[in-house]
Design a protein around this motif. Structure first.
Motif, short mmCIF file in Angstrom:
data_model
loop_
_atom_site.label_atom_id
_atom_site.label_comp_id
_atom_site.label_asym_id
_atom_site.label_seq_id
_atom_site.Cartn_x
_atom_site.Cartn_y
_atom_site.Cartn_z
N THR A 1 9.79 -6.71 6.50
CA THR A 1 9.81 -7.68 5.41
C THR A 1 10.50 -7.10 4.19
O THR A 1 11.34 -7.75 3.54
CB THR A 1 8.39 -8.12 5.05
OG1 THR A 1 7.75 -8.65 6.22
CG2 THR A 1 8.40 -9.18 3.97
N TYR B 1 4.78 -5.08 -0.55
CA TYR B 1 5.14 -5.35 0.84
C TYR B 1 6.01 -6.59 1.02
O TYR B 1 6.40 -6.92 2.13
CB TYR B 1 3.87 -5.53 1.69
CG TYR B 1 3.18 -4.23 2.03
CD1 TYR B 1 3.61 -3.45 3.10
CD2 TYR B 1 2.08 -3.79 1.30
CE1 TYR B 1 2.96 -2.27 3.44
CE2 TYR B 1 1.43 -2.60 1.62
CZ TYR B 1 1.87 -1.85 2.69
OH TYR B 1 1.24 -0.67 3.01
N ASP B 2 6.32 -7.32 -0.06
CA ASP B 2 7.03 -8.59 0.06
C ASP B 2 8.55 -8.42 0.09
O ASP B 2 9.08 -7.38 -0.30
CB ASP B 2 6.67 -9.52 -1.09
CG ASP B 2 5.20 -9.91 -1.07
OD1 ASP B 2 4.61 -9.90 0.01
OD2 ASP B 2 4.66 -10.21 -2.16
N CYS B 3 9.23 -9.51 0.50
CA CYS B 3 10.69 -9.54 0.47
C CYS B 3 11.21 -9.27 -0.95
O CYS B 3 12.21 -8.57 -1.14
CB CYS B 3 11.20 -10.90 0.95
SG CYS B 3 11.48 -11.00 2.72
N ASP B 4 10.54 -9.86 -1.92
CA ASP B 4 10.96 -9.68 -3.32
C ASP B 4 10.94 -8.22 -3.73
O ASP B 4 11.77 -7.77 -4.53
CB ASP B 4 10.06 -10.49 -4.25
CG ASP B 4 10.28 -11.99 -4.13
OD1 ASP B 4 11.31 -12.38 -3.54
OD2 ASP B 4 9.41 -12.76 -4.59
N GLU C 1 -0.67 -13.16 7.14
CA GLU C 1 0.75 -13.24 6.80
C GLU C 1 1.61 -12.26 7.59
O GLU C 1 2.78 -12.51 7.81
CB GLU C 1 0.93 -13.00 5.29
CG GLU C 1 0.29 -14.10 4.44
CD GLU C 1 0.37 -13.79 2.96
OE1 GLU C 1 0.98 -12.75 2.60
OE2 GLU C 1 -0.18 -14.56 2.16
#
Length: 332
Positions: free
Chosen positions: A247, A219-222, A71
């Motif tokens: 990100t 580590y996510d956008c959220d 990813e």
């Protein structure tokens, strides 16, 4: 039905040893035997067991690259560098993912232990430093991108602490004093080092660290979205936010845009990694760029040298990073 080397020998009316010499391009074989073996191979559809042959030679010309997942887009340039450097020296790179599971990482390393590959590179190690150090004494092992404190292993990375320092210092140089940090609960060495750089830059500028300005997520956008939301709800809001990945930073900017905060003016945003989306998102994201291709190329070159060396190199090589300035910090 599996055709074996014995079947070829029988069909060619020669010994198994003669078939082996023909397949391995040895010169001490008569022309008649070579023709008979090649004819039998073609008629039977025999496919040599190259893995078995490689294991007997104790050399496979293969290197295993172990990554957390597919990813993270910045892996692509690192892997390309690895593959190019390997190909130039007659090696192939096999790629496998761990899904961030240390047990699965050890399972994949069985390919190294069983000599199915000559060496392995860990791009996001999940095993502890002591375990990896012990393995590196017995096998050809290296790390790339990430490093581990007190780990005795060849490693190619960047100076993540200095990169975090440089990003934060740039924001300070633009007159920002309430600088937030969005980092991760998962304490990889790179996230630890980037936070250290952030704290050191504030201290050098005489700005006290406000722990309320530091958000620990994923580590996510959220996670970036949630981090920005929490920071912007503070009574004394940040005027800049440094995130330890692009990100995360893109998620933080998304929150700002949706809530009427002018990116690059009201709040400056700085990311890390210079992924492709960082200059596709509008406004474009300022970020720390890693020399991904060069890191991949360098780690393979040094690992192959280690395979031939009597005393392996366990040095940590930190390649130079750079700052890319765009609209998110008010630059064009």
């Amino acid at each position: 039905m599996n055709i074996t080397i014995k079947d070829v020998a029988k069909a060619a009316n020669v010994s198994v040893a003669t078939v082996s010499r023909v397949l391995n391009k040895k010169t001490n074989v008569s022309d008649e035997a070579v023709q008979a073996v090649n004819r039998a191979v073609e008629e039977l559809g025999y496919s040599p067991n190259f893995l078995g042959r490689d294991l007997r030679k104790s050399e496979t010309k293969r290197i295993l690259a172990i990554i957390a997942s597919t990813e993270q887009s910045f892996y692509s340039d690192v892997l390309r560098g690895m593959q190019d450097a390997a190909y130039q020296q007659g090696y192939d790179v096999l790629i496998a993912t761990t899904r961030n599971d240390p047990e699965h990482e050890m399972h994949l390393l069985n390919m190294l232990f069983s000599k199915a590959v000559d060496g392995a590179v860990l791009l996001a190690p999940k095993l502890d430093a002591q375990t990896i150090s012990q393995l590196a004494r017995k096998y050809h092992l290296a790390m790339c991108l990430e490093r581990l404190e007190d780990c005795e292993i060849l490693c190619v990375t960047i100076d993540n602490e200095q990169a975090g320092y440089d990003a934060t210092k740039l924001l300070i140089g633009k007159g920002r004093k309430r600088i937030g940090l969005i980092t991760t609960k998962e304490r990889s060495q790179s996230s630890i080092d980037r936070e250290k750089g952030y704290r050191r830059a504030l201290a050098d500028a005489g700005i006290g660290v406000d722990e309320q300005l530091i958000y620990y997520g994923g580590y996510d956008c959220d996670d970036g979205f949630a981090g920005c939301e929490q920071l912007m709800k503070l009574e004394n809001k940040p005027d800049a936010i440094f995130s330890i990945s692009d990100t995360i930073s893109i998620g933080a900017m998304t929150y700002a845009i949706r809530n009427g905060i002018e990116v690059g003016k009201d709040v400056l945003f700085f990311g890390f990694d210079n992924i492709a989306y960082s200059h596709m998102f509008i406004p474009r994201l300022s970020t720390v760029e890693q020399p991904c291709y060069l890191q991949g190329k360098t780690v393979i070159e040094k690992l192959i040298l280690n395979m031939k060396a009597e005393v392996p190199d366990t040095g940590v090589y930190k390649l130079p990073h750079s700052l890319i300035l765009r609209e998110s910090t008010g630059d064009k």
